[in-house]
Design a protein around this motif. Structure first.
Motif, PDB file in Angstrom:
ATOM      1  N   ALA A 291       0.748  -1.212  -0.010  1.00 53.77           N
ATOM      2  CA  ALA A 291       0.047   0.036  -0.064  1.00 53.77           C
ATOM      3  C   ALA A 291       0.732   1.287  -0.034  1.00 53.77           C
ATOM      4  CB  ALA A 291      -1.121  -0.086   1.274  1.00 53.77           C
ATOM      5  N   GLY A 292       0.462   2.158  -0.735  1.00 51.06           N
ATOM      6  CA  GLY A 292       1.196   3.510  -0.584  1.00 51.06           C
ATOM      7  C   GLY A 292       2.186   3.707  -1.861  1.00 51.06           C
ATOM      8  N   THR A 293       2.434   2.667  -2.747  1.00 53.72           N
ATOM      9  CA  THR A 293       3.539   2.504  -3.437  1.00 53.72           C
ATOM     10  C   THR A 293       3.269   3.495  -4.701  1.00 53.72           C
ATOM     11  OG1 THR A 293       3.121   0.335  -4.384  1.00 53.72           O
ATOM     12  CG2 THR A 293       4.959   0.646  -2.848  1.00 53.72           C
ATOM     13  N   GLY A 294       1.869   3.648  -5.025  1.00 56.13           N
ATOM     14  CA  GLY A 294       1.383   4.275  -6.329  1.00 56.13           C
ATOM     15  C   GLY A 294       0.721   3.529  -7.163  1.00 56.13           C
ATOM     16  N   LYS A 295       0.305   2.221  -6.880  1.00 55.39           N
ATOM     17  CA  LYS A 295      -0.389   1.544  -7.769  1.00 55.39           C
ATOM     18  C   LYS A 295      -1.569   2.217  -8.544  1.00 55.39           C
ATOM     19  CE  LYS A 295      -1.291  -1.843  -4.572  1.00 55.39           C
ATOM     20  NZ  LYS A 295      -0.576  -1.193  -3.610  1.00 55.39           N
ATOM     21  N   THR A 296      -2.406   2.775  -7.862  1.00 58.41           N
ATOM     22  CA  THR A 296      -3.727   3.488  -8.644  1.00 58.41           C
ATOM     23  C   THR A 296      -2.876   4.495  -9.325  1.00 58.41           C
ATOM     24  OG1 THR A 296      -4.824   2.596  -6.643  1.00 58.41           O
ATOM     25  CG2 THR A 296      -5.855   4.541  -7.977  1.00 58.41           C
ATOM     26  N   THR A 297      -1.911   5.391  -8.974  1.00 54.28           N
ATOM     27  CA  THR A 297      -1.764   6.649  -9.817  1.00 54.28           C
ATOM     28  C   THR A 297      -0.895   5.957 -10.931  1.00 54.28           C
ATOM     29  OG1 THR A 297      -1.461   7.954  -7.890  1.00 54.28           O
ATOM     30  CG2 THR A 297      -0.004   8.610  -9.709  1.00 54.28           C
ATOM     31  N   ILE A 298       0.063   5.035 -10.950  1.00 52.62           N
ATOM     32  CA  ILE A 298       1.000   4.567 -11.732  1.00 52.62           C
ATOM     33  C   ILE A 298       0.234   3.719 -12.827  1.00 52.62           C
ATOM     34  CG2 ILE A 298       2.987   3.257 -12.542  1.00 52.62           C
ATOM     35  CD1 ILE A 298       3.495   6.097 -11.092  1.00 52.62           C
ATOM     36  N   GLY A 299      -0.662   2.708 -12.625  1.00 47.92           N
ATOM     37  CA  GLY A 299      -1.309   1.843 -13.036  1.00 47.92           C
ATOM     38  C   GLY A 299      -2.055   2.409 -14.540  1.00 47.92           C
ATOM     39  N   PRO A 300      -2.908   3.584 -14.142  1.00 49.17           N
ATOM     40  CA  PRO A 300      -3.409   4.208 -15.186  1.00 49.17           C
ATOM     41  C   PRO A 300      -2.425   5.071 -16.242  1.00 49.17           C
ATOM     42  CG  PRO A 300      -4.603   4.914 -13.291  1.00 49.17           C
ATOM     43  CD  PRO A 300      -3.388   4.166 -12.952  1.00 49.17           C
ATOM     44  N   LEU A 301      -1.362   5.618 -15.717  1.00 54.25           N
ATOM     45  CA  LEU A 301      -0.331   6.208 -16.524  1.00 54.25           C
ATOM     46  C   LEU A 301       0.354   5.286 -17.422  1.00 54.25           C
ATOM     47  CD1 LEU A 301       1.120   8.454 -13.934  1.00 54.25           C
ATOM     48  CD2 LEU A 301      -0.309   9.188 -15.811  1.00 54.25           C
ATOM     49  N   LEU A 302       0.766   3.846 -16.788  1.00 54.90           N
ATOM     50  CA  LEU A 302       1.254   2.941 -17.469  1.00 54.90           C
ATOM     51  C   LEU A 302       0.280   2.355 -18.498  1.00 54.90           C
ATOM     52  CD1 LEU A 302       3.859   1.043 -17.867  1.00 54.90           C
ATOM     53  CD2 LEU A 302       2.849  -0.255 -16.147  1.00 54.90           C
ATOM     54  N   ALA A 303      -1.002   2.276 -18.229  1.00 54.93           N
ATOM     55  CA  ALA A 303      -1.708   1.709 -19.244  1.00 54.93           C
ATOM     56  C   ALA A 303      -1.917   2.642 -20.437  1.00 54.93           C
ATOM     57  CB  ALA A 303      -3.099   1.365 -18.579  1.00 54.93           C
ATOM     58  N   ALA A 304      -1.933   4.218 -20.086  1.00 51.94           N
ATOM     59  CA  ALA A 304      -2.033   4.963 -21.494  1.00 51.94           C
ATOM     60  C   ALA A 304      -0.738   4.890 -22.185  1.00 51.94           C
ATOM     61  CB  ALA A 304      -2.242   6.345 -20.534  1.00 51.94           C
ATOM     62  N   ARG A 305       0.312   4.632 -21.439  1.00 56.68           N
ATOM     63  CA  ARG A 305       1.695   4.448 -22.203  1.00 56.68           C
ATOM     64  C   ARG A 305       1.659   3.354 -23.200  1.00 56.68           C
ATOM     65  NH1 ARG A 305       6.487   6.741 -21.781  1.00 56.68           N
ATOM     66  NH2 ARG A 305       6.850   5.494 -23.671  1.00 56.68           N
ATOM     67  N   LEU A 306       0.976   2.177 -22.536  1.00 59.35           N
ATOM     68  CA  LEU A 306       0.816   1.002 -23.579  1.00 59.35           C
ATOM     69  C   LEU A 306      -0.308   0.953 -24.272  1.00 59.35           C
ATOM     70  CD1 LEU A 306       1.962  -1.466 -20.516  1.00 59.35           C
ATOM     71  CD2 LEU A 306       3.510  -0.494 -22.149  1.00 59.35           C
ATOM     72  N   GLY A 307      -1.262   1.750 -24.244  1.00 63.93           N
ATOM     73  CA  GLY A 307      -2.255   1.917 -25.011  1.00 63.93           C
ATOM     74  C   GLY A 307      -3.210   0.494 -24.733  1.00 63.93           C
ATOM     75  N   VAL A 308      -3.512   0.198 -23.425  1.00 64.09           N
ATOM     76  CA  VAL A 308      -4.325  -0.717 -22.990  1.00 64.09           C
ATOM     77  C   VAL A 308      -5.283  -0.163 -21.988  1.00 64.09           C
ATOM     78  CG1 VAL A 308      -2.739  -2.419 -23.604  1.00 64.09           C
ATOM     79  CG2 VAL A 308      -2.519  -1.490 -21.269  1.00 64.09           C
ATOM     80  N   PRO A 309      -6.280  -0.833 -21.666  1.00 67.12           N
ATOM     81  CA  PRO A 309      -7.309  -0.440 -20.815  1.00 67.12           C
ATOM     82  C   PRO A 309      -6.777  -0.847 -19.373  1.00 67.12           C
ATOM     83  CG  PRO A 309      -8.176  -2.333 -21.946  1.00 67.12           C
ATOM     84  CD  PRO A 309      -7.075  -2.087 -22.402  1.00 67.12           C
ATOM     85  N   TYR A 310      -7.093   0.155 -18.473  1.00 67.40           N
ATOM     86  CA  TYR A 310      -6.770   0.009 -16.804  1.00 67.40           C
ATOM     87  C   TYR A 310      -8.014  -0.374 -15.996  1.00 67.40           C
ATOM     88  CZ  TYR A 310      -5.571   1.178 -12.188  1.00 67.40           C
ATOM     89  OH  TYR A 310      -5.370   1.349 -10.960  1.00 67.40           O
ATOM     90  N   ALA A 311      -7.812  -1.415 -15.167  1.00 64.13           N
ATOM     91  CA  ALA A 311      -8.487  -1.663 -14.110  1.00 64.13           C
ATOM     92  C   ALA A 311      -8.125  -1.613 -12.706  1.00 64.13           C
ATOM     93  CB  ALA A 311      -9.230  -3.370 -14.378  1.00 64.13           C
ATOM     94  N   GLU A 312      -9.030  -0.765 -11.727  1.00 69.54           N
ATOM     95  CA  GLU A 312      -8.383  -0.462 -10.471  1.00 69.54           C
ATOM     96  C   GLU A 312      -8.606  -1.754  -9.655  1.00 69.54           C
ATOM     97  OE1 GLU A 312      -7.208  -0.064  -7.134  1.00 69.54           O
ATOM     98  OE2 GLU A 312      -6.773   1.730  -8.559  1.00 69.54           O
ATOM     99  N   GLY A 313      -7.529  -2.631  -9.067  1.00 64.63           N
ATOM    100  CA  GLY A 313      -7.428  -3.798  -8.357  1.00 64.63           C
ATOM    101  C   GLY A 313      -8.598  -3.653  -7.028  1.00 64.63           C
ATOM    102  N   ASP A 314      -8.536  -2.504  -6.586  1.00 66.53           N
ATOM    103  CA  ASP A 314      -9.617  -2.208  -5.393  1.00 66.53           C
ATOM    104  C   ASP A 314     -10.848  -2.418  -5.656  1.00 66.53           C
ATOM    105  OD1 ASP A 314      -7.417  -1.808  -3.499  1.00 66.53           O
ATOM    106  OD2 ASP A 314      -7.379   0.201  -3.845  1.00 66.53           O
ATOM    107  N   ASP A 315     -11.240  -2.170  -6.824  1.00 67.82           N
ATOM    108  CA  ASP A 315     -12.792  -2.397  -7.329  1.00 67.82           C
ATOM    109  C   ASP A 315     -13.209  -3.680  -7.347  1.00 67.82           C
ATOM    110  OD1 ASP A 315     -12.941   0.434  -7.679  1.00 67.82           O
ATOM    111  OD2 ASP A 315     -12.413   0.314  -9.689  1.00 67.82           O
ATOM    112  N   PHE A 316     -12.135  -4.745  -7.471  1.00 71.24           N
ATOM    113  CA  PHE A 316     -12.562  -6.169  -7.418  1.00 71.24           C
ATOM    114  C   PHE A 316     -12.617  -6.648  -5.949  1.00 71.24           C
ATOM    115  CE2 PHE A 316     -10.469  -5.320 -11.391  1.00 71.24           C
ATOM    116  CZ  PHE A 316     -10.951  -6.167 -12.209  1.00 71.24           C
ATOM    117  N   HIS A 317     -12.459  -5.876  -4.853  1.00 73.98           N
ATOM    118  CA  HIS A 317     -12.445  -6.235  -3.386  1.00 73.98           C
ATOM    119  C   HIS A 317     -14.204  -6.439  -3.010  1.00 73.98           C
ATOM    120  CE1 HIS A 317      -8.773  -6.616  -1.711  1.00 73.98           C
ATOM    121  NE2 HIS A 317      -8.266  -5.442  -1.761  1.00 73.98           N
TER     122      HIS A 317
END
Length: 172
Positions: free
Chosen positions: A13-39
């Motif tokens: 927690a706190g490493t930036g998964k929710t911040t970096i995940g969407p940025l990385l997805a955008a750079r890769l041109g793929v969709p992003y899913a927030e893992g916390d939404d699966f809880h």
């Protein structure tokens, strides 16, 4: 032509998964899913109360993320998921064999400071010790990279893209 992978952005927690995940997805041109939404709501209530999850709490959550990743096989995607233990990553790989991990890693003090200043998140800083105690870093036989979380989100994302591009079966 590269095969699109699903990238699991992992870390305590706190490493930036929710911040970096969407940025990385955008750079890769793929969709992003927030893992916390699966809880399930029960997991969120437990963590909000400062109680660490047990493995039995995590299995349905990991299965839901694994199902999403499997649906994205061949199409690509990025999803945040702490994936702290090898057994959790093994479960994700069992559902979606081609997942690749980006382990966001950093100094405990930096991560605690970031957690203390974020708003609207259910994970209290009191659980950080249990997160670090549970963490089993990526092993040599696991497809993935470790990325330092110091610096700006853009700098971290650039390091992740470069590290993924350096993998034998490049993702980026």
């Amino acid at each position: 032509m590269r095969t699109p992978h699903v990238v699991v952005v992992m870390g305590v927690a706190g490493t930036g998964k929710t911040t970096i995940g969407p940025l990385l997805a955008a750079r890769l041109g793929v969709p992003y899913a927030e893992g916390d939404d699966f809880h399930p709501q029960a997991n969120i209530a437990k963590m909000s109360a400062g109680t660490p999850l047990e493995d039995a709490d995590r299995w349905p959550w990991l299965d839901a993320i694994g199902a999403w990743a499997d649906e994205r096989a061949g199409l690509g995607g990025a999803v945040s998921c702490s994936a702290l233990k090898r057994s959790y990553r093994d479960r994700l790989r069992a559902a979606a064999p081609s997942v690749v991990f980006v382990h966001l890693s950093g100094d405990r003090q930096l991560i605690e400071d970031r957690m203390a200043h974020r708003q609207g998140h259910f994970m209290p800083t009191a659980l950080l010790d249990s997160q670090f105690a549970t963490l089993q870093p990526l092993e040599a036989d696991e497809a993935g990279v470790v990325v330092d979380v110091s610096g700006s989100p853009e700098a971290i994302t650039e390091r992740a893209v470069a590290a993924l591009a350096a993998l034998p079966d490049a993702v980026a």
